[in-house]
Design a protein around this motif. Structure first.
Motif, PDB file in Angstrom:
ATOM      1  N   UNK A  68      23.906  58.751  33.565  1.00 30.78           N
ATOM      2  CA  UNK A  68      24.753  57.907  34.403  1.00 30.78           C
ATOM      3  C   UNK A  68      24.200  57.806  35.820  1.00 30.78           C
ATOM      4  N   UNK A  69      23.618  58.903  36.313  1.00 33.45           N
ATOM      5  CA  UNK A  69      23.053  58.882  37.663  1.00 33.45           C
ATOM      6  C   UNK A  69      21.845  57.948  37.747  1.00 33.45           C
ATOM      7  N   UNK A  70      21.068  57.893  36.644  1.00 34.49           N
ATOM      8  CA  UNK A  70      19.905  57.010  36.615  1.00 34.49           C
ATOM      9  C   UNK A  70      20.282  55.559  36.349  1.00 34.49           C
ATOM     10  N   UNK A  71      21.492  55.336  35.892  1.00 36.52           N
ATOM     11  CA  UNK A  71      21.919  53.980  35.598  1.00 36.52           C
ATOM     12  C   UNK A  71      21.351  53.413  34.315  1.00 36.52           C
ATOM     13  N   UNK A  72      20.978  54.295  33.373  1.00 36.96           N
ATOM     14  CA  UNK A  72      20.434  53.812  32.104  1.00 36.96           C
ATOM     15  C   UNK A  72      21.535  53.201  31.254  1.00 36.96           C
ATOM     16  N   UNK A  73      21.305  51.999  30.769  1.00 38.97           N
ATOM     17  CA  UNK A  73      22.251  51.324  29.884  1.00 38.97           C
ATOM     18  C   UNK A  73      21.505  50.762  28.689  1.00 38.97           C
ATOM     19  N   UNK A 100      25.437  67.625  30.726  1.00 42.50           N
ATOM     20  CA  UNK A 100      24.452  67.551  31.807  1.00 42.50           C
ATOM     21  C   UNK A 100      23.528  66.352  31.613  1.00 42.50           C
ATOM     22  N   UNK A 101      23.102  66.138  30.370  1.00 42.49           N
ATOM     23  CA  UNK A 101      22.262  64.982  30.081  1.00 42.49           C
ATOM     24  C   UNK A 101      23.010  63.683  30.363  1.00 42.49           C
ATOM     25  N   UNK A 102      24.268  63.617  29.949  1.00 42.38           N
ATOM     26  CA  UNK A 102      25.063  62.414  30.183  1.00 42.38           C
ATOM     27  C   UNK A 102      25.205  62.139  31.675  1.00 42.38           C
ATOM     28  N   UNK A 103      25.405  63.190  32.466  1.00 44.58           N
ATOM     29  CA  UNK A 103      25.531  63.005  33.919  1.00 44.58           C
ATOM     30  C   UNK A 103      24.245  62.448  34.505  1.00 44.58           C
TER      31      UNK A 103
END
Length: 403
Positions: A222-227, A216-219
């Motif tokens: 990815x939704x926030x676009x954090x890189x 859930x955290x990973x999703x």
């Protein structure tokens, strides 16, 4: 006098070490160099600001010289502005003993430093104490470069340009030959809010961090676009509803653990549509080690939890702090996240060598520090909320009468 005297003053007055040192130095100056000023201050016949100006101007000279200046200035001190009183004190001191002026300059140079202080609206002030010649030369360079940028069409206010030029010179001078500045970014996420609905069973008890929660955290990441920033790192601090740190994980580890799932129930955790998964913990507090030196995972966990030196009123950032055993390793203290905290080098020395200080840490990282005089102060890791107070006992007056 003990080298830790100022630390105990700071602890007793609930102040930072620098402020406590300043107050102690001023008090000694009033007592030893300016007894007449001290007497007037105690009787309320001179205000503390003017008494402080005299103390600051005369602290580096001998008691005899200080009292000669004091005798000349004290009768009319209340009629002078603070700036004028300081000027007169320094001028009289220079007339009586020019060597004292040089001693003050040397003392100020020895105490020179660079400091940063937060202001408002996400801003901060960076100050540096330099000689007059160095400060004037630095400002001239910044001002000239800002004027050149303004002449080339920069439409920002000249002060904003000067601030940008100073940051550019410090971080990226054109001929330094060094790499860029690394960025360390930590994102904190409360596990009970990952699903967006705490009533749906998202709360986490204890230190269990499951594969389903990591997915859930990973999703959300990815939704926030954090890189991960170029040349930097991206890590995550997973907390419970009180802000208690449960685990730390890098972006790469998060992706691997979320894909791997629970080794005990691979079928259950492989289902990406499962609401809660199997409930087994796949991530938590790093395990203890038998040696003295903490492992890399322990260092990351404690540094993420503490962020600063944990002594009360010390704000030294974690990058300049040591990991210290709360209960000394030589006395049986474990190399455990529950027995490690961040301490700057000065407070690490106090913890190791000062007599009569006592330290105790709770499992959630709350640190209790007791000075030799018996004063206890408590610090919590940033973001950790205090526990809820126990419910009050019922008021007997509210009980119905017996029948």
């Amino acid at each position: 006098m003990s080298e830790f005297f100022v630390e105990e003053v700071a602890h007793a007055l609930n102040l930072g070490r620098g402020t406590a040192a300043f107050r102690a130095r001023r008090a000694f100056t009033w007592r030893d160099n300016l007894p007449a000023t001290f007497a007037l201050l105690r009787r309320g016949e001179i205000d503390e600001r003017r008494a402080g100006v005299l103390a600051d101007a005369l602290q580096a000279t001998t008691p005899a010289l200080a009292q000669a200046v004091e005798a000349a200035l004290l009768p009319g001190a209340g009629e002078l502005s603070l700036a004028r009183l300081r000027e007169r004190a320094l001028a009289l001191l220079a007339e009586l003993d020019a060597a004292a002026v040089e001693e003050r300059r040397a003392e100020a140079q020895r105490a020179a430093d660079v400091r940063v202080a937060p202001t408002v609206d996400g801003m901060a002030t960076l100050t540096g104490e330099l000689t007059v010649e160095e400060a004037a030369a630095c400002y001239a360079v910044i001002d000239q470069l800002a004027a050149m940028a303004k002449a080339d069409g920069d439409e920002r206010p000249i002060g904003q340009i000067r601030a940008a030029v100073m940051a550019m010179l410090i971080l990226r001078p054109a001929d330094h030959g060094l790499g860029g500045v690394s960025v360390q970014l930590t994102v904190t996420a409360a596990l009970d809010g990952l699903a967006g609905d705490t009533a749906a069973g998202g709360e986490v008890a204890g230190f269990a961090v499951t594969a389903a929660q990591l997915r859930e955290l990973l999703a959300r990441v990815e939704a926030l676009g954090l890189t991960t920033p170029a040349g930097g790192s991206l890590s995550f601090a997973l907390t419970d509803q009180r802000g208690r740190l449960l685990a730390t994980v890098t972006a790469g580890e998060l992706a691997r653990l979320a894909a791997k799932g629970c080794p005990q129930h691979p079928d259950a955790d492989a289902d990406a549509d499962a609401d809660d998964g199997c409930g087994c913990a796949v991530l938590g507090v790093p395990e203890d080690t038998a040696g003295y030196e903490p492992r890399a995972g322990q260092r990351r966990f404690v540094a993420t939890r503490d962020r600063r030196c944990r002594m009360p009123n010390c704000g030294q950032r974690v990058g300049w702090a040591d990991l210290d055993h709360v209960v000394a390793h030589a006395e049986g203290g474990a190399t455990s996240c529950a027995n490690l905290c961040c301490a700057c080098r000065s407070h690490h020395r106090l913890k190791t060598f000062a007599r009569g200080w006592r330290f105790r840490m709770d499992p959630d990282g709350t640190l209790h520090v007791t000075s030799p005089s018996g004063i206890t102060r408590t610090t919590r890791p940033p973001g950790l909320r205090p526990p809820e107070p126990p419910p009050s006992p019922p008021d007997p007056a509210d009980d119905p009468p017996p029948f």
